[in-house]
Design an enzyme around this catalytic site. Structure first.
Site, PDB file in Angstrom:
ATOM      1  N   LYS A 221       0.820  -1.586   0.124  1.00 34.54           N
ATOM      2  CA  LYS A 221      -0.012  -0.025   0.539  1.00 34.54           C
ATOM      3  C   LYS A 221       0.672   1.061   0.082  1.00 34.54           C
ATOM      4  CE  LYS A 221      -3.702  -1.740   2.842  1.00 34.54           C
ATOM      5  NZ  LYS A 221      -5.139  -1.667   1.914  1.00 34.54           N
TER       6      LYS A 221
ATOM      7  N   ARG B   3     -10.350 -10.533   1.873  1.00 37.96           N
ATOM      8  CA  ARG B   3     -11.129 -12.200   1.077  1.00 37.96           C
ATOM      9  C   ARG B   3     -11.206 -13.324   0.817  1.00 37.96           C
ATOM     10  NH1 ARG B   3     -11.783  -8.840  -3.785  1.00 37.96           N
ATOM     11  NH2 ARG B   3     -11.242  -7.556  -2.338  1.00 37.96           N
TER      12      ARG B   3
HETATM   13  N1  BES Z   1      -7.915  -3.505   4.373  1.00 39.32           N
HETATM   14  C1  BES Z   1      -8.587  -3.424   2.757  1.00 39.32           C
HETATM   15  C2  BES Z   1      -9.418  -2.308   3.009  1.00 39.32           C
HETATM   16  C3  BES Z   1      -9.906  -1.264   3.679  1.00 39.32           C
HETATM   17  C4  BES Z   1      -9.577   0.183   3.364  1.00 39.32           C
HETATM   18  C5  BES Z   1     -11.095  -0.908   4.787  1.00 39.32           C
HETATM   19  C6  BES Z   1      -8.973   1.376   3.672  1.00 39.32           C
HETATM   20  C7  BES Z   1     -11.024  -0.111   4.612  1.00 39.32           C
HETATM   21  C8  BES Z   1     -10.002   1.075   4.420  1.00 39.32           C
HETATM   22  C9  BES Z   1      -8.098  -4.611   2.323  1.00 39.32           C
HETATM   23  O1  BES Z   1      -7.631  -5.254   2.829  1.00 39.32           O
HETATM   24  C10 BES Z   1      -7.777  -3.754   0.826  1.00 39.32           C
HETATM   25  O2  BES Z   1      -6.455  -3.831   0.693  1.00 39.32           O
HETATM   26  N2  BES Z   1      -8.061  -4.056  -0.775  1.00 39.32           N
HETATM   27  C11 BES Z   1      -8.317  -3.226  -0.976  1.00 39.32           C
HETATM   28  C12 BES Z   1      -8.028  -4.568  -2.837  1.00 39.32           C
HETATM   29  C13 BES Z   1      -8.229  -4.625  -3.564  1.00 39.32           C
HETATM   30  C14 BES Z   1      -6.160  -4.337  -3.903  1.00 39.32           C
HETATM   31  C15 BES Z   1      -8.344  -5.448  -4.762  1.00 39.32           C
HETATM   32  C16 BES Z   1      -9.320  -2.224  -1.970  1.00 39.32           C
HETATM   33  O3  BES Z   1     -10.290  -2.055  -1.774  1.00 39.32           O
HETATM   34  O4  BES Z   1      -7.998  -1.316  -2.682  1.00 39.32           O
HETATM   35 MN    MN Z   2      -5.396  -5.457   1.976  1.00 38.08          MN
END
Ligand code: BES
Ligand code: MN
Ligand code: ZN
Length: 465
Positions: free
Chosen positions: A242, A316
């Site tokens: 990230k 997921r």
């Molecule tokens: N934990 C995150 C989602 C999240 C981000 C929740 C910010 C609350 C605030 C999750 O694991 C994630 O990184 N999801 C990605 C998925 C993508 C890579 C398909 C997302 O939502 O960007």
């Molecule tokens: Mn994530």
């Protein structure tokens, strides 16, 4: 958690209740009697939400307090009271049904995360119990929300997979429930390959694990409720790392686990007429030589293979194994909580968690409960047209959906649906678990979302008569 006095609700028939200071909720068009009117005017009181004016009496005490109600009074605004009133015992001058909502809001507003720094305000605000208010029940609900928030607020260094296990153990032991834990390489032997893959890059003392609480499982006459939570202690994104801004608050990525554990505790405390299973997949999505990779193809407990398009879609993956485990109990009802996608916030913002279920009765019951207890949820569709977006050429499913489908919270929910129990109804809540701005009663930081709504629904269905 907070070092405030443990019992801020005073029984209405107690001796001191008679001397409680009235909290008078006043809107912009309401008439204030003299001499308070002149005082209110002098203090710039306009009846706006958030305004508070203390009206003194002649012997140095407080006669009553004017609280700005705005055009329509919102009883949840009472979350701000404990932070903004001077020390004292108060009573709410509003109709009983609003007073009951306000009194619980007052309790929720007392939460402060003071684990690393003592809280600044030291006032001791107490409230006379409104008519028909179940103070013990309200206190359990507020404690559950506080537990969830405190787990979210605690930095990842102090809220790793092991700490989640410790909390699960405390909850289980307090209620005569069982706890079983599968950790580290045992996850492979016990067939939790996706949880193992996501969590294996973490340091050994932060090894991945699945936590399973079982309560009343021998009472096969009762319906079985399964609560499932995403417990990512910290989500760095893994190798598809990230950016800094997106990583900053990822200590909260175990918010789903915090919700499942706190709700499970409430169900047991209330003695609901169910068998209960609480499943938490507790991992850290870390980066190391042993991290899972984009392009890897994982196996899963259910047997479906999963192509990894992005290691940041990790929630997921661990939920896939946890939901598959839930299925083995043939639950009548499964609820999962997960800080699953950033896309949920794009769709609905931070205050409205998407609710997914194909069971219209469950949706109606949850939404009605959410409305009643002022803990909003918003139904979103498990739209079959987007299922093709998680097809993979090389595996049964992929974890990052194809770009054309957009709707990232929906495609994540569709992924979970492939693994969710089919014996009974299943609902998924894509929660934010966080207040993004600081305001009195709603401090920036961890927040319980959908927890009270889910509990109210469970209680309506399963309370012992
Ligand atoms: N934990 C995150 C989602 C999240 C981000 C929740 C910010 C609350 C605030 C999750 O694991 C994630 O990184 N999801 C990605 C998925 C993508 C890579 C398909 C997302 O939502 O960007
Ligand atoms: Mn994530
Ligand atoms: Zn995550």
């Amino acid at each position: 958690m907070s070092a405030l006095s443990p019992d801020p609700i005073v029984a209405a028939d107690s001796a001191e209740a008679a001397g409680a200071i009235p909290l008078r909720f006043v809107g912009p068009d309401d008439v204030i009697a003299e001499p308070a009117r002149a005082w209110a005017e002098r203090m710039g009181f306009k009846g706006k939400p958030g305004q508070i004016v203390v009206v003194p009496n002649t012997d140095g005490g407080i006669d009553h307090v004017l609280v700005g109600a705005g055009k329509t009074f919102d009883p949840t605004s009472a979350r701000a009271l404990s932070a903004r009133l001077p020390t004292g015992l108060y009573r709410l001058e509003v109709k009983p049904e609003d007073a009951r909502v306000a009194a619980l809001a007052f309790l929720l507003g007392r939460y402060a995360f003071d684990r690393y720094k003592p809280r600044a305000d030291t006032s001791e605000v107490r409230l006379v119990a409104p008519e028909g208010f179940d103070a013990a029940e309200a206190s359990r609900i507020a404690s559950a929300c506080a537990l969830a928030r405190e787990m979210v607020d605690t930095p990842a260094a102090d809220m790793g997979p092991l700490q989640m296990e410790t909390i699960a153990r405390e909850i289980a032991e307090a209620h005569g429930a069982t706890l079983s834990v599968v950790t580290g390489d045992d996850l492979l032997e016990q067939n939790y390959p996706a949880i193992h893959a996501v969590g294996r890059a973490a340091a050994p003392h932060r090894a991945p694990r699945i936590l399973e609480i079982g309560w009343n499982l021998d009472r096969t006459d009762r319906p079985l409720v399964a609560l499932v939570g995403k417990g990512v202690a910290f989500d760095s994104g893994g190798l598809d790392i990230k950016p800094a801004a997106g990583m900053r608050n990822m200590k909260k990525d175990m918010g789903g686990a915090a919700h499942a554990l706190a709700l499970g505790r409430l169900v047991m405390q209330a003695g609901l007429d169910v068998r209960l299973v609480v499943l938490v997949a507790a991992v850290e999505n870390a980066i190391s030589a042993d991290a899972f990779r984009p392009g890897d193809i994982l196996s899963s407990r259910k047997g479906l293979t999963i192509e990894i398009g992005n290691t940041d879609a990790e929630g997921r993956l661990i939920l896939a194994d946890a939901l598959a485990r839930a299925s083995e109990h043939a639950p009548d009802l499964t609820l999962d909580f997960a800080t699953l996608t950033g896309a949920a916030r794009i769709a609905l913002g931070p205050e409205l968690p998407p609710l997914y279920t194909d069971d219209d009765t469950l949706a109606a019951d949850l939404l009605a409960a959410a409305d009643a207890v002022r803990d909003p949820l918003w139904r979103m569709p498990l739209w079959p047209g987007y299922r093709a977006a998680i097809d993979s050429d090389l595996a049964d499913v992929r974890n990052d959906s194809a770009g054309w489908a957009q709707g990232g919270s929906i495609t994540a929910a569709l992924f979970l649906q492939k693994f969710a129990p089919t014996t009974g109804a299943w609902a998924h809540m894509d929660i934010f678990a966080w207040n993004p701005r600081n305001r009195p009663g709603w401090p920036e930081g961890g927040e319980a979302q959908g927890l009270r709504a889910a509990y109210a629904m469970l209680r309506a269905r399963y309370a012992k008569s």
